[in-house]
Write an enzyme that holds these catalytic residues in place. Structure first.
Site, PDB file in Angstrom:
ATOM      1  N   ASP A 239      40.327  42.735  27.390  1.00 46.35           N
ATOM      2  CA  ASP A 239      39.030  42.145  27.083  1.00 46.35           C
ATOM      3  C   ASP A 239      38.191  43.219  26.396  1.00 46.35           C
ATOM      4  O   ASP A 239      38.737  44.226  25.930  1.00 46.35           O
ATOM      5  CB  ASP A 239      38.364  41.555  28.338  1.00 46.35           C
ATOM      6  CG  ASP A 239      38.121  42.585  29.436  1.00 46.35           C
ATOM      7  OD1 ASP A 239      38.088  43.803  29.143  1.00 46.35           O
ATOM      8  OD2 ASP A 239      37.962  42.184  30.610  1.00 46.35           O
TER       9      ASP A 239
ATOM     10  N   HIS B 173      38.275  46.410  29.262  1.00 45.08           N
ATOM     11  CA  HIS B 173      39.414  46.843  30.074  1.00 45.08           C
ATOM     12  C   HIS B 173      40.719  46.826  29.282  1.00 45.08           C
ATOM     13  O   HIS B 173      40.993  45.853  28.559  1.00 45.08           O
ATOM     14  CB  HIS B 173      39.578  45.930  31.296  1.00 45.08           C
ATOM     15  CG  HIS B 173      38.345  45.819  32.129  1.00 45.08           C
ATOM     16  ND1 HIS B 173      37.448  44.780  31.980  1.00 45.08           N
ATOM     17  CD2 HIS B 173      37.857  46.621  33.108  1.00 45.08           C
ATOM     18  CE1 HIS B 173      36.465  44.940  32.852  1.00 45.08           C
ATOM     19  NE2 HIS B 173      36.674  46.052  33.529  1.00 45.08           N
TER      20      HIS B 173
ATOM     21  N   SER C 107      36.098  48.279  38.420  1.00 42.52           N
ATOM     22  CA  SER C 107      37.010  47.238  37.944  1.00 42.52           C
ATOM     23  C   SER C 107      38.334  47.764  37.428  1.00 42.52           C
ATOM     24  O   SER C 107      39.313  47.021  37.356  1.00 42.52           O
ATOM     25  CB  SER C 107      36.336  46.420  36.832  1.00 42.52           C
ATOM     26  OG  SER C 107      35.914  47.263  35.772  1.00 42.52           O
TER      27      SER C 107
END
Length: 360
Positions: free
Chosen positions: A335, A338, A45
């Site tokens: 978040d 990340h 991600s």
């Protein structure tokens, strides 16, 4: 892996995107007047620009408030941040392009392919079980997509130019955090391996991947290590006690894996002397920013901007998340897992700028 559509070999229509960036990323001067035709990225991600939008998985972020600061604003592209992610920033640093698209983006044009794409998938890992649990694109599947990519390039520009693009491009691999934070702690892996043997397994998987990538023509390969994963907000919440300190146990696993990854890469340099294999340390830069936030303009180090900042990530970070911050530039994390675009810009400079010469 279940894909939501079949991407056509040739896309006959074109579209343009006008991009306005909050922060400019300037290309670094390359040695010997070198040029890089494309940037090609594999991983999770951290460098997924939206591939997971187009597969059946819950590991998605193509909804607000993700993308709040991307381009003109409020464009949730599937990037796990408020704006740009490292795959974009690195592409700009190498002078390739400002935005690195997802390979599964249905709007890709041939020119997008020629200058590079990301095959990364949020939730992936070196351990095949990691991708299986999250129903995302494994590293093996990412290599299969790369093989398909090479065929499309050949159809577009011919075998000879394809070979030049593949050999002269820069490749970035960024993966491993999910193996440590999710798979080892929550699955049968903990019964099968102790920490030294699991990190051996991860490093062996990394070596196998790099050898396969080399066999497919890659020569300039940068591998980003695992960050100080115990200091991201979610892991503080889970393993940091009532004070939400960094989880030292996860940081120790990350550090151990990184030493083994570095050793594997040194061995591969001896096997493939014509390759440029560059280890990129993110563990120490992230830790340094967290310990010295004011030096980089940050105030909040232990929470993400989204919601409470303690646990929200992916589908838990959404338009209904209460107390989402109004100014993400004060935060290291967007978040609970990340970083923000602002932190990514700082990190990419710290991790990459002094290493770019090693790719040539």
């Amino acid at each position: 892996m279940k894909f939501l559509f079949q991407w056509p070999l040739v896309i006959h229509w074109c579209f343009a995107i006008a991009i306005i960036f909050q922060q400019n990323v300037f290309a670094v001067t390359l040695p010997n007047n070198e040029t890089v035709p494309a940037l090609i990225v594999f991983g999770d991600s951290i460098v997924d620009p939206g591939n997971n939008n187009n597969i059946i998985t819950i590991a998605k972020c193509n909804f607000p408030p993700y993308g709040r600061d991307f381009a003109e604003g409020n464009q949730p592209t599937g990037r796990f941040s408020n704006g740009l992610v490292p795959s974009d920033i690195i592409a700009a640093k190498f002078g390739v392009k400002k935005i690195l698209p997802a390979y599964l983006d249905p709007n890709l044009q041939v020119q997008d392919l020629l200058t590079g794409v990301s095959f990364a998938s949020g939730g992936a890992g070196y351990d095949p079980l990691t991708s299986e649990i999250a129903s995302v694109i494994s590293l093996s599947d990412q290599l299969d997509m790369f093989r398909e990519y090479k065929k499309k390039i050949t159809e577009a520009v011919g075998e000879e130019r394809m070979a030049i693009i593949i050999s002269k491009s820069v490749y970035i691999v960024c993966v491993g955090s999910n193996d440590i934070s999710n798979t080892y702690t929550t699955t049968i892996r903990r019964a099968e391996y102790d920490i030294p043997s699991y990190t051996d397994f991860m490093a062996s998987q990394a070596s196998n991947f790099l050898q396969e990538l080399y066999g497919l023509g890659a020569r300039r390969i940068g591998v980003i290590g695992v960050p100080a994963i115990g200091c991201v907000p979610s892991q503080r919440t889970i393993g940091g006690g009532i004070q939400r300190a960094c989880s030292d146990s996860e940081n120790q696993v990350a550090f151990l894996f990184n030493t083994k990854l570095f050793s594997q890469m040194e061995a591969l340099k001896n096997m493939f002397p014509e390759a440029r294999l560059v280890y990129l340390d993110i563990y120490n830069p992230l830790l340094y920013i967290i310990q010295n936030p004011a030096a980089y303009g940050f105030d909040v180090t232990d929470k993400g901007c989204c919601g409470t900042g303690n646990i929200e990530v992916s589908i838990l970070c959404n338009r209904y998340s209460l107390n989402t911050c109004s100014n993400s530039s004060n935060y290291i994390f967007w978040d609970s897992f990340h970083p923000t675009e602002e932190a990514y810009n700082v990190l990419c400079s710290m991790v990459l700028d002094n290493k770019i010469k090693d790719f040539f």
